[in-house]
Design an enzyme around this catalytic site. Structure first.
Site, PDB file in Angstrom:
ATOM      1  N   ARG A 120       0.817  -1.239   0.000  1.00  0.00           N
ATOM      2  CA  ARG A 120       0.000   0.000   0.000  1.00  0.00           C
ATOM      3  C   ARG A 120       0.838   1.270   0.000  1.00  0.00           C
ATOM      4  NH1 ARG A 120      -3.181  -3.114   3.648  1.00  0.00           N
ATOM      5  NH2 ARG A 120      -4.900  -4.066   2.496  1.00  0.00           N
ATOM      6  N   LYS A 142       2.797  11.140 -11.908  1.00  0.00           N
ATOM      7  CA  LYS A 142       1.931  10.239 -12.682  1.00  0.00           C
ATOM      8  C   LYS A 142       2.679   8.926 -12.886  1.00  0.00           C
ATOM      9  CE  LYS A 142      -1.129  13.036 -15.531  1.00  0.00           C
ATOM     10  NZ  LYS A 142      -1.451  13.410 -16.919  1.00  0.00           N
ATOM     11  N   GLU A 184       8.598  16.740 -25.816  1.00  0.00           N
ATOM     12  CA  GLU A 184       7.964  17.211 -24.567  1.00  0.00           C
ATOM     13  C   GLU A 184       8.492  18.596 -24.188  1.00  0.00           C
ATOM     14  OE1 GLU A 184       5.449  15.605 -23.323  1.00  0.00           O
ATOM     15  OE2 GLU A 184       5.741  13.420 -23.451  1.00  0.00           O
ATOM     16  N   LYS A 220       6.607  22.553 -15.163  1.00  0.00           N
ATOM     17  CA  LYS A 220       5.792  21.420 -14.698  1.00  0.00           C
ATOM     18  C   LYS A 220       5.499  21.547 -13.207  1.00  0.00           C
ATOM     19  CE  LYS A 220       4.779  16.644 -15.076  1.00  0.00           C
ATOM     20  NZ  LYS A 220       4.979  15.373 -15.705  1.00  0.00           N
ATOM     21  N   GLU A 230      -5.014  16.689 -11.762  1.00  0.00           N
ATOM     22  CA  GLU A 230      -5.520  16.920 -13.116  1.00  0.00           C
ATOM     23  C   GLU A 230      -7.030  17.137 -13.184  1.00  0.00           C
ATOM     24  OE1 GLU A 230      -3.310  14.853 -16.272  1.00  0.00           O
ATOM     25  OE2 GLU A 230      -5.234  14.551 -17.228  1.00  0.00           O
ATOM     26  N   ARG A 234      -3.761  20.975 -15.316  1.00  0.00           N
ATOM     27  CA  ARG A 234      -2.739  19.971 -15.650  1.00  0.00           C
ATOM     28  C   ARG A 234      -3.021  19.299 -16.994  1.00  0.00           C
ATOM     29  NH1 ARG A 234       0.383  15.596 -11.729  1.00  0.00           N
ATOM     30  NH2 ARG A 234       1.696  14.778 -13.402  1.00  0.00           N
ATOM     31  N   ASN A 238      -1.085  17.600 -21.496  1.00  0.00           N
ATOM     32  CA  ASN A 238      -1.419  16.513 -22.429  1.00  0.00           C
ATOM     33  C   ASN A 238      -1.518  16.999 -23.876  1.00  0.00           C
ATOM     34  OD1 ASN A 238      -1.628  14.681 -20.286  1.00  0.00           O
ATOM     35  ND2 ASN A 238      -3.723  15.336 -19.864  1.00  0.00           N
ATOM     36  N   HIS A 241      -1.222  14.636 -26.776  1.00  0.00           N
ATOM     37  CA  HIS A 241      -1.200  13.269 -26.243  1.00  0.00           C
ATOM     38  C   HIS A 241      -2.413  12.427 -26.616  1.00  0.00           C
ATOM     39  CE1 HIS A 241       2.275  14.691 -24.112  1.00  0.00           C
ATOM     40  NE2 HIS A 241       2.434  13.564 -23.444  1.00  0.00           N
ATOM     41  N   HIS A 245      -1.149   9.222 -28.137  1.00  0.00           N
ATOM     42  CA  HIS A 245      -1.379   7.888 -27.564  1.00  0.00           C
ATOM     43  C   HIS A 245      -2.050   6.966 -28.589  1.00  0.00           C
ATOM     44  CE1 HIS A 245      -1.152   9.319 -23.089  1.00  0.00           C
ATOM     45  NE2 HIS A 245       0.031   9.065 -23.599  1.00  0.00           N
ATOM     46  N   HIS A 257       6.978   7.184 -27.754  1.00  0.00           N
ATOM     47  CA  HIS A 257       6.103   8.194 -27.152  1.00  0.00           C
ATOM     48  C   HIS A 257       6.463   9.604 -27.654  1.00  0.00           C
ATOM     49  CE1 HIS A 257       3.480   9.961 -24.128  1.00  0.00           C
ATOM     50  NE2 HIS A 257       4.449  10.808 -23.842  1.00  0.00           N
TER      51      HIS A 257
HETATM   52  P1  NAD Z   1      12.249   4.606 -22.277  1.00  0.00           P
HETATM   53  O1  NAD Z   1      12.241   4.575 -20.815  1.00  0.00           O
HETATM   54  O2  NAD Z   1      11.790   3.389 -22.987  1.00  0.00           O
HETATM   55  O3  NAD Z   1      13.719   4.965 -22.776  1.00  0.00           O
HETATM   56  C1  NAD Z   1      13.992   5.002 -24.162  1.00  0.00           C
HETATM   57  C2  NAD Z   1      15.155   4.069 -24.541  1.00  0.00           C
HETATM   58  O4  NAD Z   1      16.367   4.685 -24.121  1.00  0.00           O
HETATM   59  C3  NAD Z   1      15.130   2.699 -23.872  1.00  0.00           C
HETATM   60  O5  NAD Z   1      15.465   1.728 -24.822  1.00  0.00           O
HETATM   61  C4  NAD Z   1      16.203   2.781 -22.789  1.00  0.00           C
HETATM   62  O6  NAD Z   1      16.828   1.537 -22.543  1.00  0.00           O
HETATM   63  C5  NAD Z   1      17.183   3.747 -23.413  1.00  0.00           C
HETATM   64  N1  NAD Z   1      17.952   4.557 -22.456  1.00  0.00           N
HETATM   65  C6  NAD Z   1      17.477   5.208 -21.373  1.00  0.00           C
HETATM   66  N2  NAD Z   1      18.450   5.938 -20.835  1.00  0.00           N
HETATM   67  C7  NAD Z   1      19.565   5.743 -21.550  1.00  0.00           C
HETATM   68  C8  NAD Z   1      20.890   6.264 -21.494  1.00  0.00           C
HETATM   69  N3  NAD Z   1      21.230   7.190 -20.598  1.00  0.00           N
HETATM   70  N4  NAD Z   1      21.784   5.838 -22.410  1.00  0.00           N
HETATM   71  C9  NAD Z   1      21.412   4.948 -23.383  1.00  0.00           C
HETATM   72  N5  NAD Z   1      20.178   4.433 -23.507  1.00  0.00           N
HETATM   73  C10 NAD Z   1      19.264   4.850 -22.591  1.00  0.00           C
HETATM   74  O7  NAD Z   1      11.369   5.812 -22.852  1.00  0.00           O
HETATM   75  P2  NAD Z   1      11.290   7.377 -22.545  1.00  0.00           P
HETATM   76  O8  NAD Z   1      11.244   8.003 -23.879  1.00  0.00           O
HETATM   77  O9  NAD Z   1      12.293   7.818 -21.560  1.00  0.00           O
HETATM   78  O10 NAD Z   1       9.863   7.493 -21.837  1.00  0.00           O
HETATM   79  C11 NAD Z   1       8.673   7.167 -22.521  1.00  0.00           C
HETATM   80  C12 NAD Z   1       7.633   6.739 -21.513  1.00  0.00           C
HETATM   81  O11 NAD Z   1       7.381   7.789 -20.600  1.00  0.00           O
HETATM   82  C13 NAD Z   1       6.314   6.369 -22.143  1.00  0.00           C
HETATM   83  O12 NAD Z   1       5.851   5.180 -21.583  1.00  0.00           O
HETATM   84  C14 NAD Z   1       5.404   7.510 -21.744  1.00  0.00           C
HETATM   85  O13 NAD Z   1       4.052   7.127 -21.656  1.00  0.00           O
HETATM   86  C15 NAD Z   1       5.976   7.911 -20.413  1.00  0.00           C
HETATM   87  N6  NAD Z   1       5.694   9.282 -19.976  1.00  0.00           N
HETATM   88  C16 NAD Z   1       5.230   9.460 -18.732  1.00  0.00           C
HETATM   89  C17 NAD Z   1       4.991  10.736 -18.262  1.00  0.00           C
HETATM   90  C18 NAD Z   1       4.537  10.944 -16.843  1.00  0.00           C
HETATM   91  O14 NAD Z   1       4.184  12.062 -16.490  1.00  0.00           O
HETATM   92  N7  NAD Z   1       4.572   9.938 -16.005  1.00  0.00           N
HETATM   93  C19 NAD Z   1       5.244  11.840 -19.078  1.00  0.00           C
HETATM   94  C20 NAD Z   1       5.721  11.623 -20.362  1.00  0.00           C
HETATM   95  C21 NAD Z   1       5.943  10.337 -20.807  1.00  0.00           C
HETATM   96  N1  GLY Z   2       2.964  14.235 -18.654  1.00  0.00           N
HETATM   97  C1  GLY Z   2       1.708  14.800 -18.325  1.00  0.00           C
HETATM   98  C2  GLY Z   2       1.540  15.067 -16.887  1.00  0.00           C
HETATM   99  O1  GLY Z   2       2.413  14.818 -16.094  1.00  0.00           O
HETATM  100  O2  GLY Z   2       0.510  15.539 -16.496  1.00  0.00           O
END
Ligand code: NAD
Ligand code: GLY
Length: 351
Positions: A120, A142, A184, A220, A230, A234, A238, A241, A245, A257
């Protein structure tokens, strides 16, 4: 080292600097007493940085184990969510222990969601290693996994206790992954900061990466502190997005993404103008900045395909969907439309 303080249901610092990963153990000690630590990371990132982070934590007195999963969006799954929970239970991880997400947005979202539910709720902190995770996903709480029906459909709002962004880790990032994070960054300029948008027009992101990350985190932070859950503002974060998505889903997660958000912002900007929701066509501003950062501006899917998938969007409430559309240069607004108009919006945006 720069720090940005986030005030939400938890108060925490986002540290932005370069070359401090080998001393991370002592930094963690400032906010968390000695305990067991579960590092969650993907195979690529763990092989680059895992042992260094582990050694630093161990030298500082923490007892460390790791859960490593295959890199890629497909790993943000219910299967991995359960596997990590079982791993923690087998290793007797308790409520006073700590999760560390070491990696990009996939790792951060997955780890955060596990941390929000295991026993939890257990503390977690983020060590983001992609541009995208430094400017966006590691901040604001998030957390989520994907369901078969769509992206991020199962998750929680759960803030980390700290974020440590070490820009030196970006040196190993493939160029394409670096660029994906720029989508982003450009988003922040489009939705809320005209000066920053002009900065992005006139300057190179890579050459100014620490400043750019700090500015994005500040924007942010401001939004999240006013609307953590949100209910309103907030939603601006998006921008691009809803369609983004849908593009990710239609591509079976083969389009990243960041690239999908770039396409989504371009389609939403055009669609908003053509549908009369924006007075001006801000594509003239957005497209050159996307192209300058080697980001795509259109996609191969039809309006019909994207529309069907968009129906699962979380920003939908009954038959009304909140679209984020440009209102002025560097300012977006939330515009509610009936779901029946969404297909026209996408169709016009694809023109
Ligand atoms: P990811 O985590 O898959 O990383 C992209 C690639 O880069 C992966 O193959 C990883 O192994 C590689 N990598 C990471 N760091 C590295 C480094 N320093 N050197 C070499 N390779 C490296 O993807 P991302 O683009 O970082 O994130 C995308 C995700 O984030 C999506 O799932 C998206 O929905 C999510 N997201 C979440 C929020 C939120 O607010 N929580 C906001 C935006 C996106
Ligand atoms: N990435 C969108 C949010 O954090 O609200």
């Amino acid at each position: 080292m720069e720090t940005v303080k986030v005030s939400a249901s938890k108060e925490y610092l986002v540290h932005i600097g370069s070359g401090y990963l080998d001393g991370i153990g002592e930094k963690v000690k400032e906010i968390k007493r000695l305990c067991r630590v579960v590092i969650v990371s993907d195979d690529t990132v763990f092989s680059l940085y895992g042992e260094r982070v582990k050694k630093s934590l161990t030298d500082s007195g923490y007892s460390v184990c790791e859960f490593v999963f295959p890199h890629g969006e497909e790993s943000k799954s219910a299967e991995n969510f359960i596997k990590i929970q079982e791993f923690c239970a087998e290793n007797n991880i308790t409520r006073t222990d700590l999760f560390i997400a070491l990696g990009g947005g996939v790792t951060g979202d997955l780890t955060g969601f596990v941390a929000s539910t295991y026993l939890r709720g257990v503390d977690f902190l983020q060590i983001p290693t992609t541009v995208l995770s430094m400017v966006d996903s590691s901040v604001g709480g998030k957390t989520a996994i994907n369901l078969n029906a769509g992206k991020n459909l199962c998750g929680a709002f759960y803030q980390p206790i700290a974020v440590f962004a070490d820009c030196e880790t970006l040196k190993t990032l493939p160029d394409e992954t670096f660029n994906e994070g720029c989508a982003e960054i450009i988003k922040y300029g489009m939705i809320l900061d005209a000066d920053f948008l002009t900065f992005l027009k006139e300057n190179d992101i890579r050459e100014n990466i620490e400043y750019v990350i700090k500015r994005c985190v500040e924007i942010k932070r401001d939004v999240v502190s006013r609307d953590e859950f949100e209910k309103g503002e907030r939603k601006l974060l998006n921008f691009g997005h809803t369609i983004g998505h849908a593009i990710e889903k239609c591509s079976n997660l083969t389009i990243s993404h960041g690239n999908a958000v770039a396409m989504g912002m371009a389609i939403a900007t055009k669609g908003a103008f053509e549908l009369g929701l924006s007075y001006e066509d801000y594509s003239d501003v957005l497209l050159p900045i996307l192209k300058k950062n080697n980001l795509p501006t259109t996609c191969e899917f039809s309006a019909d395909e994207l529309y069907k998938v968009s129906l699962t969007d979380k920003k939908r409430s009954n038959n009304v969907i909140s679209l984020i559309v440009p209102e002025e240069y560097g300012l977006c607004k939330i515009h509610k439309i009936d779901i029946s108009q969404l297909k026209d919006f996408i169709e016009l945006g694809l023109k």
